[in-house]
Every structure is written in structure tokens, then in C-alpha cells.
Design an enzyme around this catalytic site. Structure first.
Site, PDB file in Angstrom:
ATOM      1  N   ASP A  18       4.951   7.644  -3.523  1.00 46.72           N
ATOM      2  CA  ASP A  18       3.767   7.469  -2.674  1.00 46.72           C
ATOM      3  C   ASP A  18       3.709   5.990  -2.311  1.00 46.72           C
ATOM      4  O   ASP A  18       4.046   5.126  -3.120  1.00 46.72           O
ATOM      5  CB  ASP A  18       2.472   7.899  -3.375  1.00 46.72           C
ATOM      6  CG  ASP A  18       1.363   8.194  -2.370  1.00 46.72           C
ATOM      7  OD1 ASP A  18       0.958   9.369  -2.257  1.00 46.72           O
ATOM      8  OD2 ASP A  18       0.904   7.249  -1.677  1.00 46.72           O
ATOM      9  N   ASP A  35       7.487   3.158   0.551  1.00 42.99           N
ATOM     10  CA  ASP A  35       7.381   3.848   1.830  1.00 42.99           C
ATOM     11  C   ASP A  35       8.527   4.859   1.945  1.00 42.99           C
ATOM     12  O   ASP A  35       9.695   4.489   1.783  1.00 42.99           O
ATOM     13  CB  ASP A  35       7.468   2.810   2.950  1.00 42.99           C
ATOM     14  CG  ASP A  35       7.168   3.403   4.309  1.00 42.99           C
ATOM     15  OD1 ASP A  35       7.382   4.620   4.516  1.00 42.99           O
ATOM     16  OD2 ASP A  35       6.709   2.644   5.177  1.00 42.99           O
ATOM     17  N   ASP A  57       3.855  16.280   0.498  1.00 42.27           N
ATOM     18  CA  ASP A  57       2.420  16.436   0.761  1.00 42.27           C
ATOM     19  C   ASP A  57       1.924  15.222   1.549  1.00 42.27           C
ATOM     20  O   ASP A  57       0.737  14.946   1.604  1.00 42.27           O
ATOM     21  CB  ASP A  57       1.696  16.542  -0.596  1.00 42.27           C
ATOM     22  CG  ASP A  57       0.253  16.981  -0.476  1.00 42.27           C
ATOM     23  OD1 ASP A  57      -0.065  17.729   0.462  1.00 42.27           O
ATOM     24  OD2 ASP A  57      -0.555  16.558  -1.312  1.00 42.27           O
ATOM     25  N   LYS A  97       4.159  19.382   4.333  1.00 39.47           N
ATOM     26  CA  LYS A  97       2.874  19.503   5.054  1.00 39.47           C
ATOM     27  C   LYS A  97       3.019  18.906   6.449  1.00 39.47           C
ATOM     28  O   LYS A  97       3.638  17.869   6.626  1.00 39.47           O
ATOM     29  CB  LYS A  97       1.793  18.747   4.278  1.00 39.47           C
ATOM     30  CG  LYS A  97       0.459  18.661   5.044  1.00 39.47           C
ATOM     31  CD  LYS A  97      -0.701  18.502   4.129  1.00 39.47           C
ATOM     32  CE  LYS A  97      -0.846  17.121   3.556  1.00 39.47           C
ATOM     33  NZ  LYS A  97      -1.961  17.109   2.587  1.00 39.47           N
TER      34      LYS A  97
HETATM   35  C1  LIG Z   1      -2.889  14.149   1.227  1.00 36.58           C
HETATM   36  S1  LIG Z   1      -2.374  12.784   0.238  1.00 36.58           S
HETATM   37  C2  LIG Z   1      -1.550  13.646  -1.053  1.00 36.58           C
HETATM   38  C3  LIG Z   1      -1.344  12.853  -2.268  1.00 36.58           C
HETATM   39  C4  LIG Z   1      -0.942  13.669  -3.529  1.00 36.58           C
HETATM   40  N1  LIG Z   1       0.049  14.669  -3.231  1.00 36.58           N
HETATM   41  C5  LIG Z   1      -2.159  14.269  -4.156  1.00 36.58           C
HETATM   42  O1  LIG Z   1      -2.300  15.497  -4.138  1.00 36.58           O
HETATM   43  O2  LIG Z   1      -2.990  13.524  -4.661  1.00 36.58           O
HETATM   44  C6  LIG Z   1      -1.121  12.116   1.272  1.00 36.58           C
HETATM   45  C7  LIG Z   1      -0.359  10.961   0.680  1.00 36.58           C
HETATM   46  O3  LIG Z   1       0.706  10.577   1.543  1.00 36.58           O
HETATM   47  C8  LIG Z   1       0.965   9.219   1.270  1.00 36.58           C
HETATM   48  N2  LIG Z   1       1.793   8.644   2.341  1.00 36.58           N
HETATM   49  C9  LIG Z   1       1.480   8.564   3.652  1.00 36.58           C
HETATM   50  N3  LIG Z   1       2.467   7.940   4.330  1.00 36.58           N
HETATM   51  C10 LIG Z   1       3.443   7.647   3.423  1.00 36.58           C
HETATM   52  C11 LIG Z   1       4.706   7.003   3.516  1.00 36.58           C
HETATM   53  N4  LIG Z   1       5.178   6.538   4.682  1.00 36.58           N
HETATM   54  N5  LIG Z   1       5.437   6.868   2.375  1.00 36.58           N
HETATM   55  C12 LIG Z   1       4.951   7.331   1.180  1.00 36.58           C
HETATM   56  N6  LIG Z   1       3.748   7.944   1.040  1.00 36.58           N
HETATM   57  C13 LIG Z   1       3.004   8.100   2.141  1.00 36.58           C
HETATM   58  C14 LIG Z   1      -0.411   8.598   1.185  1.00 36.58           C
HETATM   59  O4  LIG Z   1      -0.394   7.365   0.496  1.00 36.58           O
HETATM   60  C15 LIG Z   1      -1.200   9.679   0.443  1.00 36.58           C
HETATM   61  O5  LIG Z   1      -1.293   9.422  -0.935  1.00 36.58           O
END
Ligand SMILES: C[S@@+](CC[C@H](N)C(=O)[O-])C[C@H]1O[C@@H](n2cnc3c(N)ncnc32)[C@H](O)[C@@H]1O
Length: 141
Positions: A18, A35, A57, A97
Site C-alpha cells: 500500500d 507505489d 483492492d 477492484k
Molecule cells: C479501498 S482502500 C483498501 C485498503 C485495504 N485493502 C483495506 O481493506 O483496508 C484502497 C487503497 O489503495 C491504496 N492505493 C491507491 N493507489 C495506490 C498505489 N498507486 N500504490 C499502492 N497503493 C495504492 C490506497 O492507499 C488505499 O489504502
């Protein structure tokens, strides 16, 4: 990651990534903060040769501008799918997702080129007013 740990059991391995720090450590998982677009395949794999399952996700920070949010969500999904195409073992599975929008049908067709069984899923845990859905592929080849 917590759910995946339960499914794989004591002999399995779970790797999670994440961009943001997790609110709490997850015992048993190898958690990377970074990232997804720039973290290398090698960092994700660690000592593993391949993954049996890739789950995404990921979701963008939403702007409220539907087309922008859909495009960013599609880009995250496609990045996860690209990794899955490189890192899955034969027979593996992918679930990602994506926000419903104009890119979804083409992406579903892309999944069907590498997975023998492709499904669109709206789990009960996903709020009905949310535009998120999940595309899943089994039988990677
Ligand atoms: C809907 S949340 C889900 C988080 C986790 N699966 C949970 O249930 O708590 C979406 C996640 O995608 C992560 N995210 C978005 N863009 C990202 C990227 N480029 N690289 C890594 N993580 C990313 C965000 O930081 C966020 O925590």
C-alpha cells in the site's frame, strides 16, 4: 491481507503493498509501503518464484469527477493485472477492484485472453451505491 493469511494457512505466504502506512502491523504478512506503479517485481516477489493469487483492492483518492475517478481506478486495476500477467504461476488467479465505467468491458476482454474463467462480482460487502465492482480471473495461462 488478514483474510488472505487465514486462507493460505501457516505454510503459505502473503505479500501486501500500500502507498500509505498501515494503521497496524499484520503479523505473518510481508508488508511493503510503496507505489504499485514503481515497486519492482523483485521487491514484490522477495524469495518467492511466483504468486498463486494476485488481489488488488487499490482505489484512487476520489475527486468527485466521475470520469477522472474511473480512469484512475482503471489505471490501478491494469497495473495490478500487468503484474499478475508477469508474476502469476500457471493456473493462478487474479481479483481486482475497478470503478464501473467505459474501460471495464475492454479490460474484461483482456482478462479473458489469459484466464479461462472470468467473472464480474459485486460482493455483498460492497455498498450498493458504490460504483466499485471486482473482476476475477481463474486458470491463468
Ligand atoms: C479501498 S482502500 C483498501 C485498503 C485495504 N485493502 C483495506 O481493506 O483496508 C484502497 C487503497 O489503495 C491504496 N492505493 C491507491 N493507489 C495506490 C498505489 N498507486 N500504490 C499502492 N497503493 C495504492 C490506497 O492507499 C488505499 O489504502
Amino acid at each position: 491481507m488478514q483474510y488472505a493469511l487465514k486462507v493460505v494457512g501457516p505454510h503459505g505466504a502473503v505479500v501486501g503493498i500500500d502507498r500509505d502506512p498501515l494503521p497496524q502491523p499484520i503479523a505473518g504478512a510481508r508488508v511493503l509501503q510503496g507505489d504499485a506503479f514503481t515497486t519492482s517485481d523483485g521487491e514484490l516477489l522477495g524469495k518467492l518464484a511466483a504468486f498463486d493469487v494476485v488481489l488488488s483492492d487499490m482505489a484512487p483518492n476520489t475527486t468527485g469527477i466521475r470520469a477522472t475517478d474511473q480512469a484512475r481506478s482503471a489505471a490501478l486495476f491494469e497495473e495490478a493485472l500487468t503484474r499478475a500477467e508477469r508474476l502469476l504461476a500457471p493456473g493462478g488467479a487474479f481479483v481486482g477492484k475497478i470503478f464501473q465505467g467505459p474501460d471495464v468491458e475492454a479490460i474484461r476482454r483482456r482478462l479473458a485472453t489469459r484466464f479461462s474463467d472470468v467473472r464480474t462480482i459485486k460482493p455483498e460487502s460492497s455498498r450498493s451505491e458504490s460504483i466499485e465492482i471486482f473482476l476475477a480471473g481463474k486458470g491463468f495461462a
